[in-house]
Enzyme design. Structure first.
Site, PDB file in Angstrom:
ATOM      1  N   SER A 108       0.870  -1.185   0.000  1.00 35.07           N
ATOM      2  CA  SER A 108       0.000   0.000   0.000  1.00 35.07           C
ATOM      3  C   SER A 108       0.901   1.227   0.000  1.00 35.07           C
ATOM      4  O   SER A 108       1.041   1.930   0.981  1.00 35.07           O
ATOM      5  CB  SER A 108      -0.918  -0.009   1.226  1.00 35.07           C
ATOM      6  N   HIS A 138      -3.316  -5.867   2.603  1.00 26.35           N
ATOM      7  CA  HIS A 138      -2.420  -6.929   3.073  1.00 26.35           C
ATOM      8  C   HIS A 138      -3.120  -8.279   3.226  1.00 26.35           C
ATOM      9  O   HIS A 138      -2.516  -9.257   3.674  1.00 26.35           O
ATOM     10  CB  HIS A 138      -1.769  -6.543   4.404  1.00 26.35           C
ATOM     11  N   GLN A 148      -6.384  -1.456   7.547  1.00 29.86           N
ATOM     12  CA  GLN A 148      -5.292  -2.366   7.163  1.00 29.86           C
ATOM     13  C   GLN A 148      -4.642  -3.090   8.357  1.00 29.86           C
ATOM     14  O   GLN A 148      -4.278  -4.253   8.254  1.00 29.86           O
ATOM     15  CB  GLN A 148      -4.240  -1.567   6.407  1.00 29.86           C
ATOM     16  N   GLU A 149      -4.485  -2.368   9.473  1.00 31.65           N
ATOM     17  CA  GLU A 149      -3.723  -2.969  10.575  1.00 31.65           C
ATOM     18  C   GLU A 149      -4.360  -2.684  11.938  1.00 31.65           C
ATOM     19  O   GLU A 149      -4.630  -1.529  12.267  1.00 31.65           O
ATOM     20  CB  GLU A 149      -2.281  -2.414  10.577  1.00 31.65           C
ATOM     21  N   GLU A 171       1.736  -9.392   6.968  1.00 27.02           N
ATOM     22  CA  GLU A 171       2.614  -9.005   8.081  1.00 27.02           C
ATOM     23  C   GLU A 171       2.482  -9.959   9.260  1.00 27.02           C
ATOM     24  O   GLU A 171       2.881  -9.637  10.389  1.00 27.02           O
ATOM     25  CB  GLU A 171       2.329  -7.556   8.484  1.00 27.02           C
ATOM     26  N   ASP A 182      -3.623   1.208  11.820  1.00 26.92           N
ATOM     27  CA  ASP A 182      -3.212   1.812  10.545  1.00 26.92           C
ATOM     28  C   ASP A 182      -4.384   1.633   9.593  1.00 26.92           C
ATOM     29  O   ASP A 182      -4.630   0.527   9.097  1.00 26.92           O
ATOM     30  CB  ASP A 182      -1.947   1.162   9.978  1.00 26.92           C
ATOM     31  N   GLU A 214      -2.774   5.697  12.345  1.00 23.13           N
ATOM     32  CA  GLU A 214      -1.912   6.015  11.202  1.00 23.13           C
ATOM     33  C   GLU A 214      -2.776   6.164   9.946  1.00 23.13           C
ATOM     34  O   GLU A 214      -3.738   5.404   9.768  1.00 23.13           O
ATOM     35  CB  GLU A 214      -0.913   4.853  11.045  1.00 23.13           C
ATOM     36  N   ASP A 259       1.902   8.281   7.211  1.00 23.74           N
ATOM     37  CA  ASP A 259       2.729   7.313   6.471  1.00 23.74           C
ATOM     38  C   ASP A 259       2.671   7.708   4.986  1.00 23.74           C
ATOM     39  O   ASP A 259       3.540   8.438   4.497  1.00 23.74           O
ATOM     40  CB  ASP A 259       2.207   5.901   6.730  1.00 23.74           C
ATOM     41  N   LYS A 270      10.056   4.938   7.072  1.00 27.01           N
ATOM     42  CA  LYS A 270      10.390   3.787   6.228  1.00 27.01           C
ATOM     43  C   LYS A 270      11.534   4.232   5.329  1.00 27.01           C
ATOM     44  O   LYS A 270      11.343   5.097   4.451  1.00 27.01           O
ATOM     45  CB  LYS A 270       9.191   3.409   5.362  1.00 27.01           C
ATOM     46  N   HIS A 278       8.826  -1.340   9.331  1.00 24.96           N
ATOM     47  CA  HIS A 278       9.087  -2.311   8.253  1.00 24.96           C
ATOM     48  C   HIS A 278       8.203  -2.000   7.055  1.00 24.96           C
ATOM     49  O   HIS A 278       7.408  -1.057   7.083  1.00 24.96           O
ATOM     50  CB  HIS A 278       8.780  -3.726   8.779  1.00 24.96           C
ATOM     51  N   ARG A 279       8.281  -2.817   5.998  1.00 23.23           N
ATOM     52  CA  ARG A 279       7.313  -2.806   4.909  1.00 23.23           C
ATOM     53  C   ARG A 279       6.583  -4.146   4.926  1.00 23.23           C
ATOM     54  O   ARG A 279       7.023  -5.102   5.550  1.00 23.23           O
ATOM     55  CB  ARG A 279       7.993  -2.633   3.539  1.00 23.23           C
ATOM     56  N   SER A 280       5.484  -4.218   4.192  1.00 20.48           N
ATOM     57  CA  SER A 280       4.765  -5.497   4.169  1.00 20.48           C
ATOM     58  C   SER A 280       5.581  -6.582   3.458  1.00 20.48           C
ATOM     59  O   SER A 280       5.463  -7.760   3.773  1.00 20.48           O
ATOM     60  CB  SER A 280       3.389  -5.323   3.534  1.00 20.48           C
ATOM     61  N   LYS A 316       7.240  -0.418  14.417  1.00 24.08           N
ATOM     62  CA  LYS A 316       6.202  -1.377  14.023  1.00 24.08           C
ATOM     63  C   LYS A 316       6.826  -2.337  13.034  1.00 24.08           C
ATOM     64  O   LYS A 316       7.404  -1.940  12.030  1.00 24.08           O
ATOM     65  CB  LYS A 316       4.937  -0.671  13.530  1.00 24.08           C
TER      66      LYS A 316
HETATM   67  P1  PGA Z   1       3.187  -1.328   3.098  1.00 25.44           P
HETATM   68  O1  PGA Z   1       2.346  -1.312   4.457  1.00 25.44           O
HETATM   69  O2  PGA Z   1       4.560  -1.717   3.420  1.00 25.44           O
HETATM   70  O3  PGA Z   1       2.424  -2.299   2.255  1.00 25.44           O
HETATM   71  O4  PGA Z   1       3.104   0.096   2.552  1.00 25.44           O
HETATM   72  C1  PGA Z   1       2.810  -0.834   5.660  1.00 25.44           C
HETATM   73  C2  PGA Z   1       2.066   0.388   6.105  1.00 25.44           C
HETATM   74  O5  PGA Z   1       1.131   0.877   5.418  1.00 25.44           O
HETATM   75  O6  PGA Z   1       2.379   0.939   7.143  1.00 25.44           O
HETATM   76 ZN    ZN Z   2       0.789   2.637   6.927  1.00 26.05          ZN
END
Ligand code: PGA
Ligand code: ZN
Length: 431
Positions: free
Chosen positions: A42, A158, A166-167, A208, A245, A290, A317, A342, A370-372, A393
């Site tokens: 994303s 994800h 998403q999270e 993740e 998130d 987030e 983000d 990131k 991190h990244r996904s 995270k």
């Molecule tokens: P991504 O997701 O690494 O797929 O961008 C992580 C996030 O959105 O924080």
């Molecule tokens: Zn994010």
């Protein structure tokens, strides 16, 4: 001075089975540094460019052979012979050749070299990487371990068919030390698994490492996680908080509204989504949200920050993409109060540290992330400690590419011994 002697990259695989760049840097002293570059799903529109081959005959059109060849050719000729201690100069040389938003060389090419140089310089001076980051960031003796955000339920981009947001993360802000925080994450994760099974939800995993069952709305999800926390010795709203998130850029429709498929199938305005967050934070101990709004919804972000920025950490983000100019804009507009970090959104260590320094100078939070799509690389654990970020995270407390980072933090904790610090990064009312 120790000069860079050799720079080599190759294609390896990330946790989704997609190709990514691995880089190895050797100094004249024999010191070696390596890096595995992560990759998002994303992604934000303004992120530095991840260079992928345009070749659908191999690796599902996701090869990184061009980025690898940029490292082995252009970047190698630029940086071989340079002083590995001068991270800023090495990064600057790459920035000048990388083109607008790193699109010419690829941020996946520049970042691998940038991290591997930092790591080789650390090895050369026989210091751990977090100390090298501390030196570069102006912290003499970094001792602060970050509070982890454990992403135990995955939705959005994800996981197919799971939640709108998403999270769903548990955030043990009130726990005494890193090991107990990790233990809390592990026990809550295991409890959630058995609760989901008992209620006939699937316990399949998302990208993740969190569970990704179909058929969950936001409220049901938060209630299930509350139940999972209540089965542990830790208290909700006292020791354990939630972090979300939303990744709202994925919920934004070009017609000019948000769409939350599993919550209420109507056209949501920014103001209505903000009201939804107000409702959620009044019922649940949510300490951090987030990307609550789309990456281009700057007016909405301003309103969001006015309305709940005193009570909740609002992390940008996709909005800020780890870039100093975006953080400057958000500071001027009073939008968000924290930035997700990131490395691959900007493409060099130096630029990442500049963004973090700007955030800290303005009393903003920083969440190293991190990244996904991840590798076994543990650089972000060292980055979080070296900069005293206070938050990290890095997914569920499961799956090797995620646990590698948590395990690295355990090792750093052992090295720091009694000097290790662990405290809540939030001084908002909730924590
Ligand atoms: P991504 O997701 O690494 O797929 O961008 C992580 C996030 O959105 O924080
Ligand atoms: Zn994010």
């Amino acid at each position: 001075m120790t000069a860079i002697k050799n720079v080599r990259a190759r294609e390896i695989l990330d946790s989704r089975g997609n190709p990514t760049v691995f880089t190895r840097v050797e100094l004249t002293s024999g010191a070696i540094g390596t890096a595995g570059v992560p990759s998002g799903a994303s992604t934000g529109e303004r992120e530095a460019w991840e260079l992928r081959d345009i070749d659908d005959s191999r690796m599902n059109n996701k090869g990184v052979l061009q980025a690898v060849s940029n490292v082995n050719g252009t970047i190698s000729s630029l940086v071989v012979g340079m002083n590995a201690d001068d991270q800023a100069a090495v990064d600057q040389a790459m920035i000048e050749k990388a083109g607008e938003n790193k699109a010419t060389l690829g941020a996946n090419a520049t970042l691998g070299v940038s991290i591997a140089v930092a790591s080789a310089a650390a090895a050369d001076s026989r210091q751990p990487l977090y100390r090298r980051f501390g030196d570069l960031f102006g912290i003499d003796n970094p001792t602060r371990l970050p509070v982890p955000m454990f992403n135990i339920l995955n939705g959005g981009a994800h996981a197919s068919d799971s939640t709108d947001f998403q999270e769903f993360m548990v955030f043990p802000l009130g726990v005494d030390n890193f090991e107990d925080a990790l233990r809390a994450g592990v026990e809550i994760y295991a409890n959630l698994k058995s609760i989901l099974s008992k209620k006939n939800y699937s316990t399949t995993l998302g990208d993740e490492g969190g569970f990704a069952p179909a058929g969950l709305d936001t409220i049901t999800t938060l209630d299930l996680i509350c139940e999972a926390v209540e089965k542990t010795p830790w208290k909700l709203g006292d020791e354990i908080f939630f972090a979300l998130d939303v990744a709202a850029s994925e919920l934004w429709r070009k017609e000019g509204h948000y769409w939350l498929e599993r919550t209420d199938q109507k056209k949501w305005s920014s103001a209505e989504l903000i009201d939804e967050y107000k409702n959620l934070i009044s019922k649940y101990p949510i300490a951090s949200i987030e990307d609550g709004l789309d990456e281009n919804d700057w007016d909405g972000w301003q309103l969001l920050t006015q309305e709940i920025g005193d009570r909740v950490q609002l992390v940008g983000d996709d909005l800020l993409v780890t870039q100093k100019a975006e953080v400057e804009k958000a500071l001027a507009q009073k939008s968000a109060n924290s930035v997700l970090i990131k490395l691959n959104q900007v493409g060099t260590v130096t630029e990442t540290l500049e963004t973090m320094a700007l955030a800290h100078a303005n009393d903003w939070g920083t969440v190293v992330s991190h990244r996904s799509g991840e590798t076994e690389d543990t650089t972000i654990a060292d980055l979080a400690v070296g900069t005293g970020a206070g938050q990290i995270k890095t997914g569920a407390p499961a799956r090797g590419e995620r646990t590698a980072k948590y395990n690295r933090l355990l090792m750093i904790g052992d090295e720091l011994g009694e000097t290790a610090e662990f405290r809540s990064p939030l001084d908002i009312d909730r924590a």
